[in-house]
Design a protein around this motif. Structure first.
Motif, PDB file in Angstrom:
ATOM      1  N   GLY A  42     -10.490  30.008 -13.204  1.00  0.00           N
ATOM      2  CA  GLY A  42     -11.116  29.936 -11.885  1.00  0.00           C
ATOM      3  C   GLY A  42     -10.584  30.997 -10.942  1.00  0.00           C
ATOM      4  O   GLY A  42     -11.332  31.565 -10.128  1.00  0.00           O
ATOM      5  N   LEU A  43      -9.307  31.287 -11.052  1.00  0.00           N
ATOM      6  CA  LEU A  43      -8.731  32.333 -10.217  1.00  0.00           C
ATOM      7  C   LEU A  43      -9.318  33.701 -10.540  1.00  0.00           C
ATOM      8  O   LEU A  43      -9.546  34.522  -9.653  1.00  0.00           O
ATOM      9  CB  LEU A  43      -7.216  32.361 -10.411  1.00  0.00           C
ATOM     10  N   LEU A  44      -9.552  33.948 -11.818  1.00  0.00           N
ATOM     11  CA  LEU A  44     -10.152  35.219 -12.212  1.00  0.00           C
ATOM     12  C   LEU A  44     -11.572  35.361 -11.685  1.00  0.00           C
ATOM     13  O   LEU A  44     -11.982  36.431 -11.219  1.00  0.00           O
ATOM     14  CB  LEU A  44     -10.160  35.337 -13.740  1.00  0.00           C
ATOM     15  N   SER A 100      -5.235  36.792  -6.119  1.00  0.00           N
ATOM     16  CA  SER A 100      -5.794  36.242  -7.352  1.00  0.00           C
ATOM     17  C   SER A 100      -5.031  36.748  -8.569  1.00  0.00           C
ATOM     18  O   SER A 100      -4.700  35.981  -9.474  1.00  0.00           O
ATOM     19  CB  SER A 100      -7.275  36.613  -7.480  1.00  0.00           C
ATOM     20  N   ALA A 101      -4.750  38.047  -8.586  1.00  0.00           N
ATOM     21  CA  ALA A 101      -3.984  38.608  -9.698  1.00  0.00           C
ATOM     22  C   ALA A 101      -2.611  37.954  -9.788  1.00  0.00           C
ATOM     23  O   ALA A 101      -2.129  37.615 -10.872  1.00  0.00           O
ATOM     24  CB  ALA A 101      -3.839  40.113  -9.522  1.00  0.00           C
ATOM     25  N   TYR A 102      -1.993  37.742  -8.638  1.00  0.00           N
ATOM     26  CA  TYR A 102      -0.663  37.134  -8.597  1.00  0.00           C
ATOM     27  C   TYR A 102      -0.682  35.706  -9.129  1.00  0.00           C
ATOM     28  O   TYR A 102       0.138  35.327  -9.975  1.00  0.00           O
ATOM     29  CB  TYR A 102      -0.146  37.170  -7.156  1.00  0.00           C
ATOM     30  N   GLY A 129     -14.246  42.211  -7.976  1.00  0.00           N
ATOM     31  CA  GLY A 129     -12.817  41.946  -7.794  1.00  0.00           C
ATOM     32  C   GLY A 129     -12.122  41.645  -9.101  1.00  0.00           C
ATOM     33  O   GLY A 129     -10.943  41.966  -9.280  1.00  0.00           O
ATOM     34  N   LEU A 130     -12.844  41.019 -10.051  1.00  0.00           N
ATOM     35  CA  LEU A 130     -12.266  40.694 -11.356  1.00  0.00           C
ATOM     36  C   LEU A 130     -11.890  41.960 -12.116  1.00  0.00           C
ATOM     37  O   LEU A 130     -10.794  42.080 -12.667  1.00  0.00           O
ATOM     38  CB  LEU A 130     -13.263  39.860 -12.154  1.00  0.00           C
TER      39      LEU A 130
END
Length: 441
Positions: free
Chosen positions: A116-118, A393-395, A254-255
Motif C-alpha cells: 500500500g505504501l508503494l 513512502s520510500a522510507y 511517484g512509485l
C-alpha cells in the motif's frame, strides 16, 4: 536639491521620484501577495536547498485540535496492521491449527502495508488528500469486515493483506503535518503523530487480546472496522482544502521515482536502511512474543499475554522527547544512541525466554529505541528532498519490508529453534542495519 539616480531603462530621475516609484512598487507587490494569501511556501531542507513549492492553505494544526485528530486517526489505522498478532492463538484454535502454523498471517499484514505504501502513499504529492483518506478508510473497513467472516486461513490472509494495504492513512498525514509545522518544531510535530501510531500498536495488542478473549477474534475485526470508518471519515472532513498544482506524468509516477530519489539522497538512503534494521529487529521480537508467552515457557492466556503490550506505552512518552532531541541535536546522534539501546535489549530478550523480569525490561528498552530512531529517521526523510510524500513512502516501505522479512524469518526460527532463534534474527537485523550504512561513504 534632490540628487539624480538611474531609473530602469537608463533614464534619469530625481531621488524623490525614485522613492515614490519604489513605494508604489512595494505597495503593488504587497497587494498582489495579498490577493494570493499563503498559496505557496518554499520549505528549507538540510544543506540550504529549497524544496519544491507546496500548497499551504492554512496552518496545521490550528489550536492543536487537528494535530490531535490526526494522531487519533493514526492510532486507529495503525492498529489494523497488528490486529492479527495478539489473536493468533485464537485464530489457530478456531481453524483447528497451531499458533506457529498461522504466525505467517502477521507477516502478510506487513507485506500488505508495504504494498500500500508503494501504490498509495506517494499520491500525497499529487492528489487531494481529503478524498484519498476517505476512500482508503472505506476500503480498509470493507476488508476488515470480510476478514471477520473468513472461513479459513487463506481467506483471512487475503483480507488482512487488503486491509493493511489500504491502511496507509498515517503516511499521508505525516508529510502534511511536517510541511506545515514551524521549522524549529517540525520534529516535535512529527513525533506527536508517531506517538499516536505506536499507541495504536499497543492498543491492538492489549485491547485486541482482551477483547478477543472475551468476544472472539471475529468481533475484534468488526470493532476495528467501525473505528476505522468513524476516525477516517472524520479526519478526511477536517483536513484543510488543498489546491494542488497539476503535475505532469502518470498518476503513479511517484512509485517509479522512488529508487532514483533514494539513490540521489544519501540522507534518505541512510534513514531507510537504518530504520529497516531497527524495525526488523522489533518486528521479529514483537510478532513472536505471543507465541512465547502462551507457550510452555510461561503458559499465559491470550488476554494476559496481550497485557504485556502495555510496556509499549513508553512510546507515548519517548516520541515527544525524541522530537525535542532531534530539533536540538540532529537526527544522526539520536539514531546512533537508539541503536545502542536496541543492542542492549537483544541479550535481555534472550534472557527473557526464562526470566520474566528481563523480558519486561527488554520490552521497554526496544520500544524506546524504536520510537527514538523512527522520529529521527522519518523527520530526516521528510525534509531531505523536494518530494516529501514520495520520500516518506520510500522510507516507510523500507522499514516495513525489513520488518515483514524479519517477522517471517522469526516465525520459522521459532518453529525450529525456539525463542533463541527469534532473538538471533533480531540481532542479525540490527547488525545489518547499522554496518551497511557505516560501510558506505
Amino acid at each position: 536639491m534632490p540628487s539624480e539616480v538611474a531609473a530602469p531603462g537608463g533614464a534619469v530621475e530625481t531621488s524623490e521620484a525614485h522613492a515614490t516609484r519604489a513605494a508604489r512598487t512595494a505597495r503593488e507587490t504587497g497587494e498582489a501577495r495579498g490577493a494570493r494569501p499563503a498559496r505557496e511556501a518554499r520549505a528549507q531542507v538540510p544543506g540550504g536547498r529549497e524544496a519544491a513549492s507546496r500548497p499551504v492553505d492554512a496552518p496545521v494544526p490550528r489550536g492543536n485540535l487537528l494535530l490531535v485528530l490526526i494522531a487519533l486517526c493514526t492510532a486507529v489505522t495503525a492498529a489494523n496492521i497488528y490486529l492479527a498478532a495478539p489473536l493468533l492463538p485464537l485464530i489457530a484454535r478456531d481453524f483447528g491449527s497451531t499458533p506457529s502454523a498461522v504466525a505467517w498471517i502477521a507477516s502478510v499484514a506487513q507485506f500488505g502495508y508495504a504494498a500500500g505504501l508503494l501504490l498509495f502513499a506517494p499520491l500525497g504529492d499529487r492528489v487531494n488528500r481529503r478524498r484519498l483518506v476517505a476512500v482508503l478508510s472505506l476500503v480498509t473497513t470493507a476488508a476488515l469486515l470480510a476478514g471477520a467472516g473468513a472461513a479459513g486461513t487463506a481467506a483471512l490472509a487475503a483480507t488482512v493483506f487488503v486491509a493493511s494495504a489500504a491502511t496507509v492513512v498515517p503516511q499521508l498525514l505525516v508529510p502534511l503535518v511536517a510541511e506545515r509545522a514551524p521549522a524549529d518544531r517540525r520534529a516535535r510535530h512529527v513525533a506527536a503523530v508517531i506517538a499516536g501510531l505506536f499507541t495504536g500498536i499497543v492498543a491492538a495488542r492489549v485491547l485486541g487480546g482482551l477483547a478477543g478473549q472475551a468476544f472472539g477474534w471475529r468481533a475484534v475485526f468488526v470493532g476495528a472496522a467501525v473505528l476505522t470508518t468513524a476516525l477516517g471519515l472524520l479526519t478526511a472532513a477536517a483536513l484543510p482544502a488543498e489546491r494542488r498544482r497539476p503535475r505532469e506524468g502518470r498518476l503513479f509516477a511517484g512509485l517509479t521515482a522512488m529508487p532514483g530519489l533514494v539513490r540521489r539522497s544519501p540522507d534518505l538512503w541512510r534513514a531507510c536502511v537504518r530504520q529497516a534494521g531497527m524495525y526488523g529487529a522489533w518486528s521479529a521480537l514483537w510478532t513472536s512474543l505471543a507465541l512465547l508467552l502462551t507457550g510452555g515457557a510461561y503458559g499465559m492466556s491470550t488476554a494476559t499475554a496481550g497485557l504485556f503490550g502495555l510496556f509499549g506505552l513508553a512510546a507515548g512518552v519517548v516520541a515527544p522527547l525524541a522530537g525535542g532531541l532531534v530539533d536540538r541535536f540532529g537526527a544522526a546522534k539520536v539514531v546512533r544512541n537508539a541503536y545502542l539501546l536496541a543492542a542492549v535489549s537483544v541479550p535481555l530478550f534472550w534472557l527473557g525466554g526464562r526470566v520474566l523480569v528481563a523480558l519486561f525490561v527488554a520490552a521497554i528498552v526496544i520500544h524506546v529505541a524504536l520510537v527514538a530512531s523512527h522520529v529521527a529517521n522519518q523527520t530526516l526523510a521528510l525534509t531531505t528532498t523536494s518530494a516529501p510524500a514520495t520520500a516518506n513512502s520510500a522510507y516507510v516501505v523500507a522499514g516495513f519490508a525489513g520488518g515483514a522479512t524479519a517477522s517471517a524469518l522469526a516465525g520459522l526460527a521459532f518453529s525450529h529453534f525456539g525463542w533463541g532463534g527469534v532473538v538471533a534474527v533480531a540481532g542479525t537485523w540490527l547488525a545489518l542495519g547499522w554496518t551497511t550504512t557505516t560501510a558506505r561513504r
